[in-house]
Design a protein around this motif. Structure first.
Motif, PDB file in Angstrom:
ATOM      1  N   VAL A 220       1.108  -1.528   0.452  1.00  0.00           N
ATOM      2  CA  VAL A 220      -0.323  -0.186   0.140  1.00  0.00           C
ATOM      3  C   VAL A 220       0.571   1.310  -0.295  1.00  0.00           C
ATOM      4  O   VAL A 220       1.657   0.813   0.773  1.00  0.00           O
ATOM      5  N   GLU A 233       0.757  -2.911   4.473  1.00  0.00           N
ATOM      6  CA  GLU A 233      -0.336  -2.581   5.047  1.00  0.00           C
ATOM      7  C   GLU A 233      -0.202  -1.629   5.693  1.00  0.00           C
ATOM      8  O   GLU A 233       0.498  -0.409   6.253  1.00  0.00           O
ATOM      9  N   PHE A 234      -1.803  -0.753   5.250  1.00  0.00           N
ATOM     10  CA  PHE A 234      -1.554   0.614   5.819  1.00  0.00           C
ATOM     11  C   PHE A 234      -1.456   0.748   7.195  1.00  0.00           C
ATOM     12  O   PHE A 234      -0.692   1.639   8.062  1.00  0.00           O
ATOM     13  N   HIS A 235      -1.418  -0.039   8.635  1.00  0.00           N
ATOM     14  CA  HIS A 235      -1.408  -0.208   9.586  1.00  0.00           C
ATOM     15  C   HIS A 235      -0.062   0.190  10.181  1.00  0.00           C
ATOM     16  O   HIS A 235       0.399   0.644  11.225  1.00  0.00           O
ATOM     17  N   ALA A 238       0.322   4.481   9.900  1.00  0.00           N
ATOM     18  CA  ALA A 238      -1.403   5.093  10.293  1.00  0.00           C
ATOM     19  C   ALA A 238      -1.004   5.983  11.380  1.00  0.00           C
ATOM     20  O   ALA A 238      -1.796   7.372  11.522  1.00  0.00           O
ATOM     21  N   ILE A 248      -3.810   7.367  -0.755  1.00  0.00           N
ATOM     22  CA  ILE A 248      -3.744   6.107  -0.587  1.00  0.00           C
ATOM     23  C   ILE A 248      -4.214   4.820  -1.367  1.00  0.00           C
ATOM     24  O   ILE A 248      -5.267   5.150  -1.740  1.00  0.00           O
ATOM     25  N   PHE A 249      -3.635   4.400  -2.046  1.00  0.00           N
ATOM     26  CA  PHE A 249      -4.001   3.508  -3.142  1.00  0.00           C
ATOM     27  C   PHE A 249      -2.474   2.011  -3.002  1.00  0.00           C
ATOM     28  O   PHE A 249      -2.043   1.818  -2.067  1.00  0.00           O
ATOM     29  N   GLU A 250      -3.542   1.516  -3.705  1.00  0.00           N
ATOM     30  CA  GLU A 250      -2.983  -0.107  -3.774  1.00  0.00           C
ATOM     31  C   GLU A 250      -1.898  -0.366  -4.899  1.00  0.00           C
ATOM     32  O   GLU A 250      -2.487   0.135  -6.096  1.00  0.00           O
TER      33      GLU A 250
END
Lengths: 261, 232
Positions: A220, A233-235, A238, A248-250
């Motif tokens: 991400v 991952e976004f975690h 954050a 934000i994009f994949e």
């Protein structure tokens, strides 16, 4: 973790070294032997098992000398911009052991490896490096690293480990050295490398991200006017400042994303 | 039952999920808000009662998985496996959803306002999925029952090895999968698209069902064809 700084002293190289020993400080003795060999004082920035040697020297001469006289000291990376810290342990421990929060530069490339294909050692930790100022981290697993390796060895390219990621790293750096742009080198890797991967690569000027056609491994990206941040991952993103306003994009599979410094 | 707003900076995922695994105490006391999800995995998983859950940010893997009866709205993006194996209820993501959204969902409605990643609706078993954006490759792979409405485009191998699920696609498809074929829209198809777009919400009202195409199984893989064994 590889850090790229933007202002290298003219003519100087940064050599990222790793000492195997954990008994005492290996660096004073190493410095003494190196200065004896070079016949002049050297600048050595040491942090635990790591040292960055800053010198106006031929990196290949040092490489040869290390191999012959200091087999317990590993040369992890050569760069004019890039320095590399990698080790075995919990990410928070490794991070504090080498004070990674103090690293400065234009871009950083790092990854925590969960080993599947080869032993757990500092040399097999990520990022992998090849040539000068090139590093790669890999989430995934390659299914044809040995055929890639045999092809590269026929080109005179030497490997430091038996790890699959090293094959990808050396393949891409070989293409760059042969004159390909980073985009062209990655394009070639799609047919040369088989397996699944998310790759993040760093050069002195660029950062590149790519995923295999099946996008098995996550990624991400968060872009703001101040920074680009990439994680699985976004975690992991954050906590970043201004993240709530980031784009934000994949990344799409088999699409090449390149950011210029 | 007094806490109806949770903050993931203060509460754990387990604490929130355990709260949501209770029956709804009384009508009107069913709204639960979750703040600062920050990409946490397994949020609002395994619900089995008509809760109204509003998640105020991005979620990680398997959000709203196995949902029954609950209505779950996610203000941000969702990671892999959103609403996988949903049985009933409704899951709505305002941003994008990563790979395998709605995998093997048996019932209910999944709405993804942004794009969906690869393998959206893989092995779908009866749920409906409406995607406002585009879907990645291998979407609706081996989908057995249910409907997918895709307002954008689709990647490669759409509907590969489809069973009885039906796909309605508005945009372009990179390639159809084995045994998937485009079929003529019938009146019942237009009605189905209209119903699903209406169910997805007001953002979907501007789409005209007449712009959608029907993709369904040619059913040629249902039986072994000895004369065409070279083509398997």
């Amino acid at each position: 973790m590889a850090a790229f700084s933007d202002d290298p002293p003219t003519g100087q190289y940064k050599l990222s070294l790793y000492a195997e020993t954990r008994a005492g400080d290996p660096w004073p003795m190493f410095r003494h032997r190196l200065e004896e060999f070079l016949q002049h004082p050297v600048e050595l920035d040491t942090r635990a098992n790591h040292a960055i040697l800053l010198a106006e020297i031929d990196p290949n001469a040092i490489k040869k000398w290390l191999r012959n006289t200091a087999p317990d000291i590993h040369l992890l990376a050569i760069g004019r911009h890039m320095t590399v810290y990698k080790d075995v342990g919990r990410p928070t421990e490794v991070s504090s052991r080498y004070a990674l929060e103090s690293l400065q530069g234009s871009h950083l490339v790092g990854h925590t490896r969960m080993a599947t294909e080869s032993a757990v050692t500092p040399e097999r930790a990520h990022p992998f490096t090849a040539g000068t100022d090139f590093c790669l981290v890999h989430n995934g697993s390659l299914s044809n690293p040995y055929s890639v390796r045999r092809k590269l060895e026929a080109e005179g390219i030497e490997f430091a480990t038996d790890n699959d990621t090293e094959a990808a790293c050396r393949f891409l750096e070989w293409r760059l050295r042969e004159g390909d742009s980073l985009e062209d080198a990655i394009e070639q890797s799609f047919s040369a490398l088989d397996g699944f991967f998310t790759f993040l690569m760093g050069t002195a000027e660029q950062l590149a991200l790519v995923r295999d056609p099946f996008a098995c491994k996550p990624a991400v990206v968060a872009e703001t006017s101040d920074y680009v941040a990439i994680a699985s991952e976004f975690h992991a993103l954050a906590h970043l400042p201004g993240i709530q306003h980031a784009h934000i994009f994949e990344p799409a599979p088999e699409e090449i994303y390149v950011w210029n410094v | 039952m007094e806490r109806l707003t949770f903050d993931l900076h203060a509460s754990s995922v387990r604490e929130i999920n355990q709260f949501l695994h209770q029956a709804v105490p009384e009508p009107g006391a069913d709204l639960v808000t979750i703040e600062h999800p920050d990409g946490a995995h397994n949020l609002a998983v395994g619900l089995n009662a008509p809760w109204q859950v509003r998640i105020g940010g991005h979620v990680g893997y398997y959000a709203a998985g196995m949902n029954q009866e609950a209505t779950i709205t996610i203000a941000g993006n969702a990671g892999t496996g959103l609403a996988e194996n949903m049985m009933s209820g409704r899951v709505h993501v305002r941003g994008f959803a990563s790979n395998s959204a709605g995998a093997s969902a048996h019932g209910g409605l999944l709405v993804i306002d942004g794009d969906a990643g690869l393998r959206c609706g893989i092995s779908l078993k009866g749920a409906d999925i409406v995607v406002g954006g585009s879907v990645g490759s291998f979407s609706a792979f081996m989908a057995q029952a249910g409907r997918m409405v895709i307002c954008g485009n689709a990647g490669d191998a759409l509907g590969d090895s489809l069973y009885e699920a039906v796909i309605y696609l508005r945009g372009k498809v990179a390639s159809l999968g084995a045994d998937a074929q485009e079929e003529k829209m019938q009146e019942a198809d237009y009605e189905a698209v209209e119903t699903l777009l209406r169910a997805a919400g007001s953002d979907y009202r501007h789409h005209d069902p007449r712009q959608f195409r029907r993709i369904a199984s040619a059913r040629k893989l249902y039986h072994w064809n000895a004369d065409a064994r070279h083509s398997y």
